[in-house]
Design a protein around this motif. Sequence first.
Motif, PDB file in Angstrom:
ATOM      1  N   THR A  43       1.111  -1.763  -0.461  1.00  0.00           N
ATOM      2  CA  THR A  43      -0.246  -0.106   0.015  1.00  0.00           C
ATOM      3  C   THR A  43       0.839   1.069   0.375  1.00  0.00           C
ATOM      4  OG1 THR A  43      -1.473   0.765   1.016  1.00  0.00           O
ATOM      5  CG2 THR A  43      -0.428   0.546   2.406  1.00  0.00           C
ATOM      6  N   SER A  44       0.290   2.346  -0.391  1.00  0.00           N
ATOM      7  CA  SER A  44       0.875   3.889  -0.178  1.00  0.00           C
ATOM      8  C   SER A  44       0.129   4.935   0.668  1.00  0.00           C
ATOM      9  CB  SER A  44       1.659   4.311  -1.523  1.00  0.00           C
ATOM     10  OG  SER A  44      -0.095   3.974  -2.246  1.00  0.00           O
ATOM     11  N   ILE A  48       5.539   7.652   0.850  1.00  0.00           N
ATOM     12  CA  ILE A  48       5.408   6.691   2.258  1.00  0.00           C
ATOM     13  C   ILE A  48       4.434   5.034   1.620  1.00  0.00           C
ATOM     14  CG2 ILE A  48       5.315   4.366   3.847  1.00  0.00           C
ATOM     15  CD1 ILE A  48       7.671   7.291   4.871  1.00  0.00           C
ATOM     16  N   LYS A  49       5.431   4.176   0.800  1.00  0.00           N
ATOM     17  CA  LYS A  49       5.038   2.934   0.275  1.00  0.00           C
ATOM     18  C   LYS A  49       5.705   1.279   1.012  1.00  0.00           C
ATOM     19  CE  LYS A  49       4.956   2.534  -3.847  1.00  0.00           C
ATOM     20  NZ  LYS A  49       5.965   2.151  -5.850  1.00  0.00           N
ATOM     21  N   GLN A  51       5.671  -2.066   1.085  1.00  0.00           N
ATOM     22  CA  GLN A  51       5.383  -3.531   0.585  1.00  0.00           C
ATOM     23  C   GLN A  51       5.933  -5.180   0.818  1.00  0.00           C
ATOM     24  OE1 GLN A  51       7.801  -2.982  -3.753  1.00  0.00           O
ATOM     25  NE2 GLN A  51       6.144  -1.599  -4.459  1.00  0.00           N
ATOM     26  N   ASN A  75      10.565   5.620   0.429  1.00  0.00           N
ATOM     27  CA  ASN A  75      10.073   7.459   0.670  1.00  0.00           C
ATOM     28  C   ASN A  75      10.014   7.930  -0.373  1.00  0.00           C
ATOM     29  OD1 ASN A  75      10.181   9.514   1.873  1.00  0.00           O
ATOM     30  ND2 ASN A  75      12.025   9.174   3.307  1.00  0.00           N
ATOM     31  N   ARG A 112      14.832   3.622   0.997  1.00  0.00           N
ATOM     32  CA  ARG A 112      14.325   2.785   1.872  1.00  0.00           C
ATOM     33  C   ARG A 112      14.735   1.574   2.488  1.00  0.00           C
ATOM     34  NH1 ARG A 112      15.837  -3.187  -2.384  1.00  0.00           N
ATOM     35  NH2 ARG A 112      17.345  -3.455  -1.766  1.00  0.00           N
ATOM     36  N   THR A 147       4.560  11.177   7.767  1.00  0.00           N
ATOM     37  CA  THR A 147       3.529  10.680   6.747  1.00  0.00           C
ATOM     38  C   THR A 147       2.554  10.037   7.836  1.00  0.00           C
ATOM     39  OG1 THR A 147       4.651   9.861   5.142  1.00  0.00           O
ATOM     40  CG2 THR A 147       2.598   9.024   5.430  1.00  0.00           C
ATOM     41  N   VAL A 150       0.465   3.855   8.089  1.00  0.00           N
ATOM     42  CA  VAL A 150       0.082   3.039   7.586  1.00  0.00           C
ATOM     43  C   VAL A 150      -0.542   1.836   7.592  1.00  0.00           C
ATOM     44  CG1 VAL A 150       0.702   2.733   4.915  1.00  0.00           C
ATOM     45  CG2 VAL A 150       1.307   5.321   5.940  1.00  0.00           C
TER      46      VAL A 150
END
Length: 218
Positions: A43-44, A48-49, A51, A75, A112, A147, A150
Motif C-alpha cells: 500500500t502507499s 511512503i510505500k 511492500q 520513501n 528504502r 506521514t 500507514v
Amino acid sequence: MSSSLRRGALAASAIAFSIASLAACGAGNNAQTLEIKPDNAATSVGVIKVQNAVVITQPDAKANGPAVVSATLFNGGATDQTLQSIVVAGSDGKAELKPAEGQQLTVPAHGRLIIGGKDNASATLANSRESVQNGNAQKVTFTFSETGAVSLRAFVVPATSYFTEWGPSETPAAPAAATSAPAGGPSASDKPQGDNAGASAPAASPSASATPSASASN
C-alpha cells in the motif's frame, strides 16, 4: 502478383502489426505492469510505500516463540522519515524494533528500509502464539515521523519454504512430552550414585559377645 501471394503478404502484414501493437503497449508509461508481482500486501500513503508486508511465525506451529514482521518501506519524498512503531492487530503492544548494526530506523529520502532478514532491521512480536494465526490476514500499522500511520492487511505465514530466511531468529523447539518413573519404582534419589553404585553394605564388626572371654579359656 497471384491471389495466393497477395493473401500471404496481407497475413504477414497483419501479424507484424499485431506484434508492433503489443510491443508498444509493453513499452508504454506503465510497462512494469507486465512484471510478476508478489502476492504479499502492499500500500502507499503520500510519499511512503509499504511492500511485501508479511507476518512470519515459528516454523513449528506448536513452538512457543516470537513472530516477526517483514516488509520493505520506500520513501519517495525529499525528507528522511523515521519508523516509529509497528503494531499488529490482536497482538500485545508494539513490535520490538531494532535497527541493523550501525544504522538507524530511518527511511531515507528517495530510499528504502528493509525490515526482516539477515543483517536488516527487525520487528519482533513477543508472545505471539495466540495473537497471530497462520493463514490470517491481520491488520498491520506502520507509523512514520512525517506521514503518520500507514495500515494494510498482511498474511500470517510460518517460517518455512521461501520465508525460512525471513522468519524469527529465535526458534525454540516444540515442548517435549514429560516422562515419569513407573509407579512404585525407585526414584532417582534412591539409586546408588557415583562409585558406590553396585557396592554392598560393609559387613558388621564382630560383637563383644563373640570374643572369647577369659573364663571360657579356663
